[in-house]
Design a protein around this motif. Structure first.
Motif, PDB file in Angstrom:
ATOM      1  N   TRP A 139      11.748 -23.130  -1.141  1.00 61.04           N
ATOM      2  CA  TRP A 139      12.035 -24.380  -0.687  1.00 61.04           C
ATOM      3  C   TRP A 139      13.028 -25.301  -1.119  1.00 61.04           C
ATOM      4  CZ3 TRP A 139       9.791 -26.048   3.591  1.00 61.04           C
ATOM      5  CH2 TRP A 139       8.895 -25.066   3.937  1.00 61.04           C
ATOM      6  N   TRP A 140      13.531 -24.743  -2.749  1.00 60.70           N
ATOM      7  CA  TRP A 140      14.412 -25.290  -3.105  1.00 60.70           C
ATOM      8  C   TRP A 140      15.575 -25.063  -2.607  1.00 60.70           C
ATOM      9  CZ3 TRP A 140      19.395 -24.484  -4.884  1.00 60.70           C
ATOM     10  CH2 TRP A 140      20.222 -25.616  -5.288  1.00 60.70           C
ATOM     11  N   VAL A 141      16.040 -23.503  -1.991  1.00 63.67           N
ATOM     12  CA  VAL A 141      16.961 -23.582  -1.845  1.00 63.67           C
ATOM     13  C   VAL A 141      16.933 -23.857   0.100  1.00 63.67           C
ATOM     14  CG1 VAL A 141      17.882 -21.276  -0.169  1.00 63.67           C
ATOM     15  CG2 VAL A 141      17.676 -20.541  -2.410  1.00 63.67           C
ATOM     16  N   HIS A 142      16.097 -23.749   0.350  1.00 62.75           N
ATOM     17  CA  HIS A 142      16.185 -25.168   1.995  1.00 62.75           C
ATOM     18  C   HIS A 142      16.645 -25.937   2.110  1.00 62.75           C
ATOM     19  CE1 HIS A 142      14.119 -25.332   5.621  1.00 62.75           C
ATOM     20  NE2 HIS A 142      13.754 -25.895   5.408  1.00 62.75           N
ATOM     21  N   ASP A 143      16.330 -27.133   1.103  1.00 64.83           N
ATOM     22  CA  ASP A 143      16.107 -27.944   0.795  1.00 64.83           C
ATOM     23  C   ASP A 143      18.391 -28.400   0.511  1.00 64.83           C
ATOM     24  OD1 ASP A 143      13.758 -29.120   1.609  1.00 64.83           O
ATOM     25  OD2 ASP A 143      13.015 -30.010  -0.061  1.00 64.83           O
ATOM     26  N   HIS A 144      18.396 -27.956  -0.354  1.00 60.48           N
ATOM     27  CA  HIS A 144      19.801 -27.636  -0.552  1.00 60.48           C
ATOM     28  C   HIS A 144      20.619 -26.977  -0.294  1.00 60.48           C
ATOM     29  CE1 HIS A 144      17.176 -29.320  -3.502  1.00 60.48           C
ATOM     30  NE2 HIS A 144      17.394 -30.028  -3.870  1.00 60.48           N
ATOM     31  N   LEU A 145      20.513 -25.479   0.471  1.00 59.25           N
ATOM     32  CA  LEU A 145      22.359 -24.707   0.479  1.00 59.25           C
ATOM     33  C   LEU A 145      21.777 -23.955   2.337  1.00 59.25           C
ATOM     34  CD1 LEU A 145      21.737 -22.680  -2.259  1.00 59.25           C
ATOM     35  CD2 LEU A 145      22.882 -24.560  -1.971  1.00 59.25           C
ATOM     36  N   PRO A 146      22.921 -24.069   2.996  1.00 56.31           N
ATOM     37  CA  PRO A 146      23.148 -23.516   4.355  1.00 56.31           C
ATOM     38  C   PRO A 146      22.746 -22.256   4.704  1.00 56.31           C
ATOM     39  CG  PRO A 146      25.122 -23.983   3.102  1.00 56.31           C
ATOM     40  CD  PRO A 146      23.950 -24.437   2.178  1.00 56.31           C
ATOM     41  N   TYR A 147      21.579 -21.574   4.230  1.00 54.74           N
ATOM     42  CA  TYR A 147      21.528 -20.486   4.298  1.00 54.74           C
ATOM     43  C   TYR A 147      20.932 -20.716   5.794  1.00 54.74           C
ATOM     44  CZ  TYR A 147      15.950 -21.650   5.221  1.00 54.74           C
ATOM     45  OH  TYR A 147      14.906 -21.560   5.633  1.00 54.74           O
ATOM     46  N   SER A 148      20.822 -19.279   5.983  1.00 55.10           N
ATOM     47  CA  SER A 148      20.180 -18.202   7.622  1.00 55.10           C
ATOM     48  C   SER A 148      18.577 -17.924   7.532  1.00 55.10           C
ATOM     49  CB  SER A 148      21.215 -17.504   8.301  1.00 55.10           C
ATOM     50  OG  SER A 148      20.838 -17.488   9.526  1.00 55.10           O
ATOM     51  N   ALA A 149      18.668 -17.411   6.321  1.00 53.86           N
ATOM     52  CA  ALA A 149      17.361 -16.925   6.502  1.00 53.86           C
ATOM     53  C   ALA A 149      17.053 -16.035   4.749  1.00 53.86           C
ATOM     54  CB  ALA A 149      16.811 -15.173   7.339  1.00 53.86           C
ATOM     55  N   MET A 150      15.864 -16.162   4.822  1.00 52.25           N
ATOM     56  CA  MET A 150      15.173 -15.464   3.082  1.00 52.25           C
ATOM     57  C   MET A 150      14.226 -14.702   3.331  1.00 52.25           C
ATOM     58  SD  MET A 150      15.413 -18.907   0.406  1.00 52.25           S
ATOM     59  CE  MET A 150      14.572 -20.393   1.626  1.00 52.25           C
ATOM     60  N   GLU A 151      13.898 -13.757   3.148  1.00 50.65           N
ATOM     61  CA  GLU A 151      12.863 -12.349   2.731  1.00 50.65           C
ATOM     62  C   GLU A 151      12.519 -12.983   1.331  1.00 50.65           C
ATOM     63  OE1 GLU A 151      10.832  -9.443   5.186  1.00 50.65           O
ATOM     64  OE2 GLU A 151      13.114  -9.146   4.572  1.00 50.65           O
ATOM     65  N   PHE A 152      11.325 -12.745   0.661  1.00 49.81           N
ATOM     66  CA  PHE A 152      11.371 -12.648  -0.269  1.00 49.81           C
ATOM     67  C   PHE A 152      10.134 -11.658  -0.460  1.00 49.81           C
ATOM     68  CE2 PHE A 152      12.291 -17.004  -0.954  1.00 49.81           C
ATOM     69  CZ  PHE A 152      12.815 -17.559  -1.826  1.00 49.81           C
ATOM     70  N   TYR A 153      10.173 -10.845  -2.255  1.00 50.04           N
ATOM     71  CA  TYR A 153       9.609  -9.886  -2.142  1.00 50.04           C
ATOM     72  C   TYR A 153       9.214  -9.644  -3.734  1.00 50.04           C
ATOM     73  CZ  TYR A 153      13.271  -7.794   1.236  1.00 50.04           C
ATOM     74  OH  TYR A 153      13.189  -7.763   2.594  1.00 50.04           O
ATOM     75  N   PRO A 154       8.126  -8.816  -3.574  1.00 50.11           N
ATOM     76  CA  PRO A 154       7.073  -8.968  -5.377  1.00 50.11           C
ATOM     77  C   PRO A 154       8.008  -8.757  -6.407  1.00 50.11           C
ATOM     78  CG  PRO A 154       5.871  -7.690  -3.615  1.00 50.11           C
ATOM     79  CD  PRO A 154       6.901  -7.533  -2.657  1.00 50.11           C
ATOM     80  N   ARG A 155       8.895  -7.829  -6.589  1.00 45.34           N
ATOM     81  CA  ARG A 155       9.102  -7.819  -8.108  1.00 45.34           C
ATOM     82  C   ARG A 155      10.215  -8.495  -8.246  1.00 45.34           C
ATOM     83  NH1 ARG A 155      10.149  -2.288 -10.195  1.00 45.34           N
ATOM     84  NH2 ARG A 155       9.333  -2.814 -12.748  1.00 45.34           N
ATOM     85  N   TYR A 156       9.576  -9.487  -9.353  1.00 41.62           N
ATOM     86  CA  TYR A 156      10.841 -10.340  -9.690  1.00 41.62           C
ATOM     87  C   TYR A 156      10.757 -11.532  -9.132  1.00 41.62           C
ATOM     88  CZ  TYR A 156      12.087  -6.895 -12.872  1.00 41.62           C
ATOM     89  OH  TYR A 156      11.714  -5.821 -14.290  1.00 41.62           O
ATOM     90  N   ALA A 157      10.549 -11.676  -8.095  1.00 39.49           N
ATOM     91  CA  ALA A 157      10.662 -12.798  -6.519  1.00 39.49           C
ATOM     92  C   ALA A 157      11.950 -12.345  -6.305  1.00 39.49           C
ATOM     93  CB  ALA A 157      10.232 -13.949  -7.236  1.00 39.49           C
ATOM     94  N   ALA A 158      12.546 -11.128  -5.713  1.00 42.04           N
ATOM     95  CA  ALA A 158      13.703 -10.591  -5.529  1.00 42.04           C
ATOM     96  C   ALA A 158      14.189 -11.089  -3.891  1.00 42.04           C
ATOM     97  CB  ALA A 158      14.341  -9.351  -5.513  1.00 42.04           C
TER      98      ALA A 158
END
Length: 207
Positions: A139-158
């Motif tokens: 949500w921090w990235v969503h509110d602050h940066l012009p990304y197109s897509a994010m996908e999170f993974y279990p190890r280290y929240a990569a």
């Protein structure tokens, strides 16, 4: 620029500075390429460099400035490397789906330029491992940066962090129990600000 054909020219390519803190060499390592003797170098160097510069300028540099050092887990894949990974069950989507994502030197079907890096925000790891709260960073990235897509993974929240022309702004996760789409255009939680979702993270990490 011409595609490198010697060690010296590949070294020179790796010295291309994409932004103040990132060089092209940072994004070219691939375990698939290393283990199977494949070439992981862009064919269209100008397009790959332009996409990489946009990724670094718009996403990686501001994220690193805010939270400290970012580790790059994987990033650019040549069509050859990505195809091999897809055909051999190595967690790679098809080439067509990865154009303007991991394959920086191909535009997507709509003609858009883009680039993806799978990253770890090192400073975020202790907070995530204690709380399991990957959504705070999302949500921090969503509110602050012009990304197109994010996908999170279990190890280290990569997470895969994608910049693309005409960004979609979609967040998904492979982390149970909240696997699937967190937000995308049309969902009720997509618009507006989400400070409450990351206030605890900022307090613990230091504002």
């Amino acid at each position: 620029m011409r595609a490198p054909k010697t060690v010296a020219s590949l070294e020179e390519l790796g010295r291309v500075r994409l932004s103040p803190n990132f060089f092209l060499r940072d994004f070219l390592h691939s375990e698939i390429a290393q283990m199977h003797g494949l070439r992981n170098v862009p064919d269209d160097l100008d397009l790959a460099i332009a996409a990489g510069k946009a990724l670094c300028k718009n996403l990686l540099e501001p994220l690193q400035e805010r939270f400290g050092r970012i580790s790059i887990r994987s990033s650019y894949r040549s069509p050859e490397v990505n195809r091999f990974g897809n055909e051999n069950g190595l967690n790679c989507a098809t080439n067509e789906k990865n154009y303007a994502h991991h394959i920086w030197d191909r535009r997507d079907a709509a003609g858009r330029m883009g680039a993806t890096a799978c990253i770890v925000v090192n400073r975020f790891i202790p907070y995530y491992e204690r709380t399991g709260d990957w959504e705070a960073m999302a949500w921090w990235v969503h509110d602050h940066l012009p990304y197109s897509a994010m996908e999170f993974y279990p190890r280290y929240a990569a997470f895969n962090l994608n910049w693309r022309e005409e960004p979609l702004r979609r967040i998904s996760s492979m982390i149970p129990p909240r696997r699937g789409v967190l937000t995308k255009p049309g969902m009720g939680n997509w618009e507006g600000r989400h400070e409450a979702a990351y206030a605890g993270m900022l307090e613990e990490l230091g504002k």
